[in-house]
Design a protein around this motif. Structure first.
Motif, PDB file in Angstrom:
ATOM      1  N   THR A  31       0.849  -1.186   0.000  1.00 27.24           N
ATOM      2  CA  THR A  31       0.000   0.000   0.000  1.00 27.24           C
ATOM      3  C   THR A  31       0.888   1.240   0.000  1.00 27.24           C
ATOM      4  O   THR A  31       1.835   1.326   0.783  1.00 27.24           O
ATOM      5  N   TYR A  33       0.974   5.743  -0.607  1.00 26.07           N
ATOM      6  CA  TYR A  33       0.182   6.954  -0.426  1.00 26.07           C
ATOM      7  C   TYR A  33       0.909   8.174  -0.983  1.00 26.07           C
ATOM      8  O   TYR A  33       2.139   8.207  -1.023  1.00 26.07           O
ATOM      9  N   ILE A  45      -3.885  13.542   3.238  1.00 26.62           N
ATOM     10  CA  ILE A  45      -3.778  12.461   2.262  1.00 26.62           C
ATOM     11  C   ILE A  45      -4.404  12.882   0.935  1.00 26.62           C
ATOM     12  O   ILE A  45      -5.408  13.609   0.902  1.00 26.62           O
ATOM     13  N   SER A  48      -4.350   6.853  -2.214  1.00 27.31           N
ATOM     14  CA  SER A  48      -3.812   5.623  -1.673  1.00 27.31           C
ATOM     15  C   SER A  48      -4.013   4.507  -2.682  1.00 27.31           C
ATOM     16  O   SER A  48      -5.088   4.395  -3.289  1.00 27.31           O
ATOM     17  N   ILE A  55      -7.433   3.092  -4.009  1.00 24.13           N
ATOM     18  CA  ILE A  55      -8.457   2.845  -3.003  1.00 24.13           C
ATOM     19  C   ILE A  55      -8.883   4.105  -2.274  1.00 24.13           C
ATOM     20  O   ILE A  55      -9.934   4.133  -1.643  1.00 24.13           O
ATOM     21  N   ARG A  94       3.041   1.208   3.475  1.00 23.15           N
ATOM     22  CA  ARG A  94       2.896   0.298   4.600  1.00 23.15           C
ATOM     23  C   ARG A  94       2.343  -1.031   4.124  1.00 23.15           C
ATOM     24  O   ARG A  94       1.940  -1.174   2.972  1.00 23.15           O
ATOM     25  N   THR A  97      -3.845  -2.537   4.378  1.00 23.26           N
ATOM     26  CA  THR A  97      -4.616  -1.297   4.462  1.00 23.26           C
ATOM     27  C   THR A  97      -4.761  -0.833   5.901  1.00 23.26           C
ATOM     28  O   THR A  97      -5.595  -0.003   6.214  1.00 23.26           O
ATOM     29  N   GLY A  98      -3.945  -1.385   6.770  1.00 20.97           N
ATOM     30  CA  GLY A  98      -3.829  -0.870   8.116  1.00 20.97           C
ATOM     31  C   GLY A  98      -4.757  -1.495   9.116  1.00 20.97           C
ATOM     32  O   GLY A  98      -5.489  -2.423   8.795  1.00 20.97           O
ATOM     33  N   PRO A  99      -4.794  -0.870  10.312  1.00 23.93           N
ATOM     34  CA  PRO A  99      -3.891   0.241  10.587  1.00 23.93           C
ATOM     35  C   PRO A  99      -2.529  -0.207  11.114  1.00 23.93           C
ATOM     36  O   PRO A  99      -2.451  -0.897  12.115  1.00 23.93           O
ATOM     37  N   TYR A 100      -1.522   0.214  10.413  1.00 18.79           N
ATOM     38  CA  TYR A 100      -0.140   0.002  10.814  1.00 18.79           C
ATOM     39  C   TYR A 100       0.641   1.269  10.503  1.00 18.79           C
ATOM     40  O   TYR A 100       0.180   2.136   9.780  1.00 18.79           O
ATOM     41  N   GLU A 101       1.865   1.281  11.013  1.00 15.88           N
ATOM     42  CA  GLU A 101       2.760   2.398  10.760  1.00 15.88           C
ATOM     43  C   GLU A 101       2.969   2.613   9.269  1.00 15.88           C
ATOM     44  O   GLU A 101       3.126   1.664   8.507  1.00 15.88           O
ATOM     45  N   GLN A 102       2.975   3.884   8.871  1.00 16.28           N
ATOM     46  CA  GLN A 102       3.339   4.246   7.503  1.00 16.28           C
ATOM     47  C   GLN A 102       4.775   4.781   7.510  1.00 16.28           C
ATOM     48  O   GLN A 102       5.160   5.501   8.427  1.00 16.28           O
ATOM     49  N   TYR A 103       5.503   4.411   6.474  1.00 14.52           N
ATOM     50  CA  TYR A 103       6.880   4.883   6.322  1.00 14.52           C
ATOM     51  C   TYR A 103       6.886   5.967   5.254  1.00 14.52           C
ATOM     52  O   TYR A 103       6.376   5.756   4.150  1.00 14.52           O
ATOM     53  N   PHE A 104       7.480   7.099   5.590  1.00 12.01           N
ATOM     54  CA  PHE A 104       7.452   8.250   4.690  1.00 12.01           C
ATOM     55  C   PHE A 104       8.771   8.437   3.947  1.00 12.01           C
ATOM     56  O   PHE A 104       9.849   8.155   4.472  1.00 12.01           O
ATOM     57  N   GLY A 105       8.648   8.966   2.732  1.00 10.56           N
ATOM     58  CA  GLY A 105       9.815   9.370   1.977  1.00 10.56           C
ATOM     59  C   GLY A 105      10.302  10.734   2.448  1.00 10.56           C
ATOM     60  O   GLY A 105       9.689  11.350   3.320  1.00 10.56           O
TER      61      GLY A 105
END
Lengths: 113, 112
Positions: A31, A33, A45, A48, A55, A94, A97-105
């Motif tokens: 997934t 974003y 946001i 996604s 989605i 991530r 579709t969560g909910p879990y931590e998102q990793y950002f660029g």
């Protein structure tokens, strides 16, 4: 090793131009974003994708078109750039579709003149 | 929908003191809560998260407290260091929504 990478880091362009921002993640996430961060640091946001399928499509002008060629990549193309598009754009990813931590660029700072 | 707000846009603390950053959310169905740290010129970086079945979770020098009754969470940083200076965001999500709502951010400044 960079987990989520974006290119370019900085993008300066004139109104009316078309530009693209690229994002790649090597975390094996499915997934991805796009977020927009305005001058007041507010993160919102935009889109996604899960397994290359769109989605979430928040209220974003049609001039913005995301494309996910595979699970590891999510690109953002912007047509007819406007002054109000100036912002920092972040890609994130991530598992599921969560909910879990998102990793950002690291972000792409877009300046429209 | 969801709205998330941080109580203070800025916070200044002395090096070595403890910092507390507070956040309020509106949707009682939200069940996942996360704190991010954003340094200048960088993307948000995960600090700690907590789910609604817990009211406290600890990490290295950080603690997150969740009060579902009043829809409030806080981030506590122990022995704040200059490297902790950054903008801190809370974010909340409801399972199934696939949409992380971010607060407006609190800028923490550590005074040496």
């Amino acid at each position: 090793d960079t987990a989520v990478s974006q290119t370019p880091k900085y993008l300066v362009t004139q109104m009316g131009n078309d530009k693209s921002i690229k994002c790649e993640q090597n975390l094996g996430h499915d997934t991805m974003y796009w977020y927009k961060q305005d001058s007041k640091k507010f993160l919102k946001i935009m889109f996604s994708y899960n397994n290359k399928e769109l989605i979430i499509n928040e209220t974003v002008p049609n001039r913005f078109s995301p494309k996910s060629p595979d699970k590891a990549h999510l690109n953002l193309h912007i047509n007819s750039l406007e002054l109000g598009d100036s912002a920092v754009y972040f890609c994130a990813s991530r598992f599921g579709t969560g909910p879990y931590e998102q990793y950002f660029g690291p972000g792409t700072r877009l300046t429209v003149t | 929908g969801e709205s998330v707000g941080l109580h203070l846009p800025t916070l200044s603390v002395q090096e070595g003191d403890n910092s507390i950053i507070n956040c309020a959310y509106s949707n009682s169905a939200s069940d996942y809560f996360i704190w991010y740290k954003q340094e200048s010129g960088k993307g948000p970086q995960f600090i700690i998260d907590i789910r609604s079945n817990m009211d406290k979770r600890q990490g290295q020098r950080v603690t997150v407290l969740l009060n579902k009754t009043v829809k409030h969470l806080s981030l506590q940083i122990a022995a704040t260091q200059p490297g902790d200076s950054a903008v801190y965001f809370c974010a909340v999500e409801q399972t199934g929504a696939n949409n992380l709502f971010f607060g407006t951010g609190t800028r923490l400044t550590v005074i040496p």
